[in-house]
Design a protein around this motif. Structure first.
Motif, mmCIF file in Angstrom:
data_model
loop_
_atom_site.group_PDB
_atom_site.id
_atom_site.type_symbol
_atom_site.label_atom_id
_atom_site.label_comp_id
_atom_site.label_asym_id
_atom_site.label_seq_id
_atom_site.Cartn_x
_atom_site.Cartn_y
_atom_site.Cartn_z
ATOM 1 N N ASN A 71 0.803 -1.220 0.000
ATOM 2 C CA ASN A 71 0.000 0.000 0.000
ATOM 3 C C ASN A 71 0.838 1.273 0.000
ATOM 4 N N THR A 72 2.143 1.162 -0.167
ATOM 5 C CA THR A 72 3.002 2.341 -0.085
ATOM 6 C C THR A 72 3.215 3.028 -1.422
ATOM 7 N N GLY A 73 2.923 2.359 -2.508
ATOM 8 C CA GLY A 73 3.166 2.942 -3.822
ATOM 9 C C GLY A 73 4.539 2.623 -4.380
ATOM 10 N N TYR A 74 5.409 1.985 -3.571
ATOM 11 C CA TYR A 74 6.723 1.599 -4.064
ATOM 12 C C TYR A 74 6.613 0.320 -4.881
ATOM 13 N N ALA A 75 7.356 0.274 -5.961
ATOM 14 C CA ALA A 75 7.376 -0.918 -6.808
ATOM 15 C C ALA A 75 8.424 -1.880 -6.262
#
Length: 112
Positions: free
Chosen positions: A85-89
């Motif tokens: 859920n952090t947006g990091y790939a």
């Protein structure tokens, strides 16, 4: 999943065994308060954003880190899940899981 003391012991044992890759303990353990862990270059976090940020730069390119060891306590396992859920790939291929069952005389076993 290790306790805080076991997580610290594991990190130090890996360093003593020659593992020089980036290393982070995901738990409430504050590695900056322990001289032995600071000297061994072991960081800690409870933040899924910080962990996701570090994990997102693992790779083979010149601007990436080649390897990262993550040691997680059972109580902090949700932080691993929260990375989604952090947006990091974070590539799934970077995940490897090593566990040692409690009371097992054998070395680590690999899963994942």
């Amino acid at each position: 999943m290790p306790t805080l003391d076991l997580a610290a012991q594991t990190a130090l044992a890996w360093r003593a065994d020659g593992h020089s890759e980036h290393m982070v303990i995901v738990s409430t353990l504050d590695t900056s308060a322990r001289e032995d862990l600071v000297a061994a270059r072991v960081m800690s976090t409870t933040s899924p954003h910080a962990l996701g940020g570090v994990m997102s730069v693992v790779g083979e390119d010149a601007d990436q880190i080649p390897a990262l060891t993550v040691i997680c306590t059972y109580d902090s396992l949700t932080k691993i899940e929260e990375i989604q859920n952090t947006g990091y790939a974070v590539r799934r291929s970077t995940w490897r899981s090593w566990t040692k069952p409690t009371g097992s005389p054998d070395g680590p076993t690999r899963s994942g």
